[in-house]
Design a protein around this motif. Sequence first.
Motif, short mmCIF file in Angstrom:
data_model
loop_
_atom_site.label_atom_id
_atom_site.label_comp_id
_atom_site.label_asym_id
_atom_site.label_seq_id
_atom_site.Cartn_x
_atom_site.Cartn_y
_atom_site.Cartn_z
N HIS A 439 20.35 -1.66 -10.74
CA HIS A 439 20.69 -2.80 -9.90
C HIS A 439 20.75 -2.33 -8.45
N ALA A 440 20.42 -3.22 -7.54
CA ALA A 440 20.42 -2.86 -6.12
C ALA A 440 20.29 -4.13 -5.28
N GLY A 441 20.60 -3.96 -3.99
CA GLY A 441 20.32 -4.99 -3.00
C GLY A 441 19.16 -4.51 -2.13
N PRO A 442 18.63 -5.37 -1.24
CA PRO A 442 17.48 -4.99 -0.42
C PRO A 442 17.71 -3.72 0.39
N GLY A 443 18.93 -3.52 0.90
CA GLY A 443 19.18 -2.36 1.74
C GLY A 443 19.09 -1.04 1.02
N GLN A 444 19.30 -1.04 -0.30
CA GLN A 444 19.29 0.21 -1.06
C GLN A 444 17.88 0.69 -1.40
N VAL A 445 16.93 -0.22 -1.36
CA VAL A 445 15.54 0.15 -1.70
C VAL A 445 14.59 -0.37 -0.63
N ALA A 446 15.06 -0.44 0.61
CA ALA A 446 14.28 -1.05 1.69
C ALA A 446 12.91 -0.39 1.89
N PRO A 447 12.80 0.96 1.94
CA PRO A 447 11.46 1.56 2.15
C PRO A 447 10.48 1.19 1.03
N THR A 448 10.96 1.16 -0.21
CA THR A 448 10.08 0.81 -1.33
C THR A 448 9.63 -0.65 -1.23
N ILE A 449 10.54 -1.52 -0.80
CA ILE A 449 10.18 -2.94 -0.64
C ILE A 449 9.08 -3.09 0.41
N GLU A 450 9.23 -2.38 1.54
CA GLU A 450 8.21 -2.47 2.59
C GLU A 450 6.87 -1.93 2.08
N ALA A 451 6.93 -0.85 1.31
CA ALA A 451 5.70 -0.30 0.75
C ALA A 451 5.04 -1.30 -0.20
N LEU A 452 5.82 -1.98 -1.01
CA LEU A 452 5.27 -2.97 -1.92
C LEU A 452 4.62 -4.12 -1.17
N ARG A 453 5.26 -4.56 -0.08
CA ARG A 453 4.67 -5.63 0.73
C ARG A 453 3.32 -5.20 1.29
N MET A 454 3.26 -3.97 1.77
CA MET A 454 1.99 -3.46 2.32
C MET A 454 0.94 -3.35 1.23
N LEU A 455 1.35 -2.88 0.07
CA LEU A 455 0.39 -2.76 -1.03
C LEU A 455 -0.13 -4.14 -1.46
N ASP A 456 0.74 -5.13 -1.47
CA ASP A 456 0.30 -6.50 -1.80
C ASP A 456 -0.73 -6.99 -0.79
N ALA A 457 -0.50 -6.62 0.50
CA ALA A 457 -1.42 -7.07 1.55
C ALA A 457 -2.77 -6.37 1.46
N VAL A 458 -2.75 -5.09 1.07
CA VAL A 458 -3.99 -4.31 1.07
C VAL A 458 -4.78 -4.48 -0.24
N ARG A 459 -4.15 -5.05 -1.27
CA ARG A 459 -4.82 -5.17 -2.57
C ARG A 459 -6.19 -5.86 -2.48
N PRO A 460 -6.32 -7.03 -1.80
CA PRO A 460 -7.64 -7.67 -1.74
C PRO A 460 -8.71 -6.77 -1.10
#
Length: 545
Positions: A439-460
Amino acid sequence: MTPGSTGSGPGPLTLRQILEHDEEGVLRLLLAPAGQDVAVLGVIIGDEGPARAHAGRIVLAAGLPPEPPTATTAVLEAARRGASALVLREAETDPVPAEALAAAEEYGIALLVRAAWADWGDALALLRSATAFAAAGRGDLMADATTGGLAALASATARHCRGSITVEDTQFRVLAHSATGPEADGLRRSTILGGRVPEWRVAELRRSGLLHALRTSGDVIHRAADGDTPERLVVAVRSGGEVLGSLWAAADGQRMSPDAAQVLRRAAALAVPHLLRHRMRESGTTRRESHALRGLLHGNGDRRAHLWSLGLTPDVPCAVVVAVRTPPDGPGPEDRTLEALVVQATAVRPAARVSREEDTVAVLLPVHEGGEPGEVLALARELDALASQMPGPACVRIGAGPTVESGLDASLSYDEALLVVRALRDRETRGRDASPLRHAGPGQVAPTIEALRMLDAVRPVWESGTGPVHELIRADLAAGGELVRSLGAYLETPGDVATAARRLTLHPNTLRYRLRRARERFGVDLADPDTRLVLTLAVRLSAML
């Protein structure tokens, strides 16, 4: 003939009566060319075959989308068979097509839509309840009293049988009762004050076999006086073979009338539509709230109306906590973890609203001024502690979204909470944490969240590309993905062969051989920074898939 009866019977059910009976807004009338007093002689669900006449019936277009030309065809077909009304499903965004409205007007058939939050079962329950009310009739002193609802019926029944009346549903909750006299026994007083039959009393009735008899008997059951417990009569309220509740009559300091059993039978028949309406109201409220919560979480429909349906106001901040269950591979025992989480989330938080969809539980938590700091994360931690104690191999990860200023923006918190869950799963898959967080909130896994957003953007971009890295990824994943996992560990260490080999449980020379094979077979140069960047993104994307 029952007490006070004049013998007059009920008239036919009309469209007007159905709409007046529809307190929950299950149906909405679009037009009624022949007026609202047209008789409704029954219900037809969907298309029951070309030979079946629809004369005077209301047709529920189950399974039919309200789109041209299907909606127009349904109107024409229902009118051709003589239906009095047609009910279409109301879409969230698209109105009923003008062609269908014009056809209904031309052929004189009433057209209605079913609310988006309801289902066809709700529409059937409404028609069933309205029909029961029409069938109860008037011209009977007890029946006339039912215009005042269950409370009036209980009072009228008490007068006729000279006893105290309690009307209960199948959950032993008191729906109505007559006035309680000074001679009323303690059980009746505690039942009425508590709003339900005490648990010890329910257990006693179950042990004695009375509840079984009540469910299986179609007549009034007599229970003789016993010490301080007065004489009682009880009868089930039934609609067809379904038990909706029960009526209890208790001697209240006097003997009940000789025809008390006959009075109670009549009262049970008159109570049917009221208990059907009670059940429909409960079901409708649950469905409407569930529909409203899903709309808020996914950002669909009228969000302000959704908030009011949930009893919330737009000025209250809120946050969303999401629990996602990852079931084990293959069949296994039924997992009740999510059911337990639903109960836990609302146990001490009456303002929380909970939605469950397949393997996901989402909790909308109003964050009122003066509330405990960190209460959202506290809920996530509490749910995690419960999930970890539940038996079964399933894994539950819990993400807490940020607090937003209004429930109108609940979808933003929901999306972020889902990203937290993805981040927890991603970190565990890649062995980022020695003791994986659940379990976690956004602040505890913030770098991973940003990486996931970038990966979602670069997927296409990745999916549309070609080249050596694409060839390596496709070929190795088809062969089991051994090289892709080795490259992932090497790139994350970064470039430390000894550390990467330990993570993979390999000899360093085995890892060096695999890296050399990537260069020799696919032409992938790990010394080139651009190649390393593309390869890092490709390995992460393949792991996500």
